[in-house]
Design an enzyme around this catalytic site. Structure first.
Site, PDB file in Angstrom:
ATOM      1  N   ASP A  67      -6.682  18.551 -17.660  1.00 41.11           N
ATOM      2  CA  ASP A  67      -5.272  18.223 -17.873  1.00 41.11           C
ATOM      3  C   ASP A  67      -4.954  17.921 -19.334  1.00 41.11           C
ATOM      4  OD1 ASP A  67      -6.738  15.876 -17.920  1.00 41.11           O
ATOM      5  OD2 ASP A  67      -5.883  15.060 -16.092  1.00 41.11           O
ATOM      6  N   ASN A 135      -5.484   4.803  -8.221  1.00 40.56           N
ATOM      7  CA  ASN A 135      -4.703   5.165  -7.028  1.00 40.56           C
ATOM      8  C   ASN A 135      -5.255   6.421  -6.336  1.00 40.56           C
ATOM      9  OD1 ASN A 135      -3.994   7.187  -8.787  1.00 40.56           O
ATOM     10  ND2 ASN A 135      -1.787   6.767  -8.784  1.00 40.56           N
ATOM     11  N   HIS A 137      -6.052   9.307  -7.863  1.00 36.40           N
ATOM     12  CA  HIS A 137      -5.715  10.610  -8.441  1.00 36.40           C
ATOM     13  C   HIS A 137      -6.941  11.295  -9.047  1.00 36.40           C
ATOM     14  CE1 HIS A 137      -4.524   8.641 -12.515  1.00 36.40           C
ATOM     15  NE2 HIS A 137      -5.528   9.448 -12.801  1.00 36.40           N
ATOM     16  N   GLU A 142      -1.351  13.164  -8.530  1.00 39.69           N
ATOM     17  CA  GLU A 142      -1.006  11.831  -8.037  1.00 39.69           C
ATOM     18  C   GLU A 142      -0.900  11.821  -6.504  1.00 39.69           C
ATOM     19  OE1 GLU A 142      -1.152   9.396  -9.985  1.00 39.69           O
ATOM     20  OE2 GLU A 142       0.078   9.535 -11.789  1.00 39.69           O
TER      21      GLU A 142
END
Ligand code: GLP
Length: 240
Positions: A67, A135, A137, A142
């Site tokens: 990314d 979380n 990801h 996400e």
């Protein structure tokens, strides 16, 4: 899913380097999927050491990063382009033409997604390195992202921006968007190596190891992959 528990970040980084180093020794023309964040830095440091000891070479290696932030020029010190050069590429014999990161430059980001996605379709990644967000990801996929998602522009959650604030002067400076490989692209790697370290990842570890598979917890998709190794240190394991 092969889970390896180690005592600390140092052992995690050594264990990970053994796996990646072995791959580069047996297949010098490997295609590596690479990650940013704190988790793989120790792995990269060990790979640099192995390179300097003439144990491995990156001469014929191709890399594909997960990314990149949108809105940061490549030259910004927190761009993932800069991160990768600073932490790995500048210290080994990789050729610039073999380095691939999604580009967030220019006006047409949709076109950049398509370009990177086409590249990934041909990439045949041998091993993908992954960290995990608190979380759940992976890359910047996400919670709620479809398991069928390919390269796309994602709006980062507040949680992720807060987690990554430590690299910037203030929350306002943390980019709001990123371009990321999708979950489907990640799953196409032949082998996946996930690194999880530190107490802030305890609840993510718990959720991951529970075995529940849900798009609300992106990393859980790894249960569907047949060649996954997860290295977890004691701090991230907690009292599990
Ligand atoms: C970022 C990256 C992820 C990384 C995550 C965790 O959001 N896009 O690829 O896994 O951070 O980072 P860290 O390893 O610093 O905990």
């Amino acid at each position: 899913m092969n889970v390896i528990r180690v005592k600390d970040y140092e052992s995690l980084s050594l264990e990970a380097a053994k796996i990646v180093g072995e791959l580069l020794k047996t297949k010098p023309k490997s295609h590596l999927g690479l990650a940013t964040g704190s988790s793989p830095i120790g792995l990269y440091q060990n790979l640099i050491k192995m390179f300097k000891n003439n144990e491995i070479s990156f001469k014929h290696v191709k890399t594909y990063n997960l990314d990149e932030y949108c809105g940061l020029p490549k030259e910004h010190k927190e761009s993932y382009y800069s991160f990768m050069h600073r932490n790995l590429f500048d210290h080994v014999d990789i050729s610039e033409k073999n380095i691939h990161l999604p580009s967030s430059e220019g006006k047409n980001l949709e076109k950049n997604c398509k370009t990177y996605n086409r590249l990934l379709h041909k990439a045949n990644i041998d091993l993908q390195v992954l960290g995990i967000g608190s979380n759940g990801h992976i890359g910047f996929n996400e919670p709620g992202t479809s398991f069928e998602q390919e390269t796309f522009i994602v709006k980062l959650t507040e949680k992720t921006r807060q987690d990554n604030k430590r690299f910037f002067n203030s929350i306002e400076e943390v980019p709001a968007y990123s371009i990321t490989m999708g979950i489907k692209n990640i799953m196409q790697a032949k082998q996946i190596l996930m690194l999880i370290s530190g107490a802030s990842k305890q609840s993510a570890v718990k959720q991951l190891l529970s075995g529940n598979i849900s798009e609300d917890f992106p990393a859980s998709v790894l249960h569907k992959h047949e060649n996954v190794t997860i290295i977890i240190d004691d701090a991230a394991y907690g009292d599990l």
